[in-house]
Motif scaffolding. Structure first.
Motif, PDB file in Angstrom:
ATOM      1  N   ALA A   1      25.755  11.444 -18.566  1.00  0.00           N
ATOM      2  CA  ALA A   1      24.749  10.863 -19.458  1.00  0.00           C
ATOM      3  C   ALA A   1      24.971   9.352 -19.612  1.00  0.00           C
ATOM      4  CB  ALA A   1      24.792  11.545 -20.822  1.00  0.00           C
ATOM      5  N   ALA A   2      26.216   8.936 -19.742  1.00  0.00           N
ATOM      6  CA  ALA A   2      26.509   7.505 -19.859  1.00  0.00           C
ATOM      7  C   ALA A   2      26.130   6.770 -18.581  1.00  0.00           C
ATOM      8  CB  ALA A   2      27.992   7.298 -20.165  1.00  0.00           C
TER       9      ALA A   2
ATOM     10  N   ALA B   1      23.826   7.738 -16.456  1.00  0.00           N
ATOM     11  CA  ALA B   1      22.358   7.741 -16.380  1.00  0.00           C
ATOM     12  C   ALA B   1      21.789   6.604 -17.237  1.00  0.00           C
ATOM     13  CB  ALA B   1      21.807   9.087 -16.823  1.00  0.00           C
ATOM     14  N   TYR B   2      22.323   6.439 -18.441  1.00  0.00           N
ATOM     15  CA  TYR B   2      21.862   5.346 -19.305  1.00  0.00           C
ATOM     16  C   TYR B   2      22.107   4.002 -18.620  1.00  0.00           C
ATOM     17  CZ  TYR B   2      21.653   1.983 -23.069  1.00  0.00           C
ATOM     18  OH  TYR B   2      21.358   0.883 -23.831  1.00  0.00           O
ATOM     19  N   TYR B   3      23.281   3.831 -18.047  1.00  0.00           N
ATOM     20  CA  TYR B   3      23.629   2.593 -17.370  1.00  0.00           C
ATOM     21  C   TYR B   3      22.700   2.336 -16.182  1.00  0.00           C
ATOM     22  CZ  TYR B   3      26.472  -0.827 -14.847  1.00  0.00           C
ATOM     23  OH  TYR B   3      26.907  -1.932 -14.176  1.00  0.00           O
TER      24      TYR B   3
ATOM     25  N   VAL C   1      19.598   3.414 -15.789  1.00  0.00           N
ATOM     26  CA  VAL C   1      18.273   3.045 -16.309  1.00  0.00           C
ATOM     27  C   VAL C   1      18.302   1.600 -16.799  1.00  0.00           C
ATOM     28  CG1 VAL C   1      16.615   3.501 -18.165  1.00  0.00           C
ATOM     29  CG2 VAL C   1      17.579   5.406 -16.849  1.00  0.00           C
ATOM     30  N   TRP C   2      19.362   1.226 -17.484  1.00  0.00           N
ATOM     31  CA  TRP C   2      19.494  -0.143 -17.973  1.00  0.00           C
ATOM     32  C   TRP C   2      19.512  -1.129 -16.800  1.00  0.00           C
ATOM     33  CZ3 TRP C   2      23.459  -3.824 -17.553  1.00  0.00           C
ATOM     34  CH2 TRP C   2      23.337  -4.932 -18.397  1.00  0.00           C
TER      35      TRP C   2
ATOM     36  N   PRO D   1      22.189   1.428  -8.967  1.00  0.00           N
ATOM     37  CA  PRO D   1      21.954   2.757  -9.548  1.00  0.00           C
ATOM     38  C   PRO D   1      21.813   3.851  -8.495  1.00  0.00           C
ATOM     39  CG  PRO D   1      20.572   1.141 -10.635  1.00  0.00           C
ATOM     40  CD  PRO D   1      21.216   0.461  -9.465  1.00  0.00           C
TER      41      PRO D   1
END
Length: 152
Positions: A11-12, A14-16, A18-19, A46
């Protein structure tokens, strides 16, 4: 607990990802050639990260599958009586002796995934991570072939 930790890491990441994708798009919108090239480079990260995470998880699941089968068949390496260092690792001489025993089994039947799995574990105990990973990849492939042959 390990699955929760893995889920948190994914999850971390994935957030990174997207960012990073958002930053790349912002760079594209600036209209400058150099910033567009930088955006392309950032956008590659990514995709590379997703590939690394996916292959790592796939390998971990395959290794876990083999470990479960070995346990069910009673073929796991028994290291309970081997001398250990204060860190918990098996002493080098004992690991080398174990490796030699397992290597002889593997040489007798190198196309049996169980022997490749056992030699991979023995390499790991002896501290040779590179050969351990190669032997484990071989064990995974041989086991997949065996399952395909059984299902055909």
């Amino acid at each position: 607990m390990a699955i929760l930790y893995l889920a948190f890491l994914v999850a971390a990441m994935a957030y990174y990802f997207v960012w990073l994708g958002g930053k790349a798009i912002w760079l594209f919108q600036q209209g400058d050639f150099a910033l567009t090239l930088l955006g392309i480079g950032i956008l590659i990260l990514p995709f590379l990260g997703v590939w690394v995470v996916a292959t790592s998880i796939r390998a971990a699941l395959a290794h876990q599958h083999l470990a479960r089968r070995m346990h069910d068949e009673g073929r796991e390496l028994d290291t309970s009586d081997l001398p250990r260092r204060a860190s918990g690792r098996i002493e080098r001489a004992a690991a080398d002796t174990l490796f030699e025993q397992v290597k002889q089994e593997w040489e007798a039947a190198p196309d049996d995934w169980r022997n490749s799995y056992r030699v991979a574990r023995a390499y790991d105990y002896a501290g040779d991570r590179t050969r351990a990973r190669a032997a484990m990849r071989r064990a995974v492939e041989l086991e997949r072939r065996e399952r395909r042959a059984e299902s055909a």
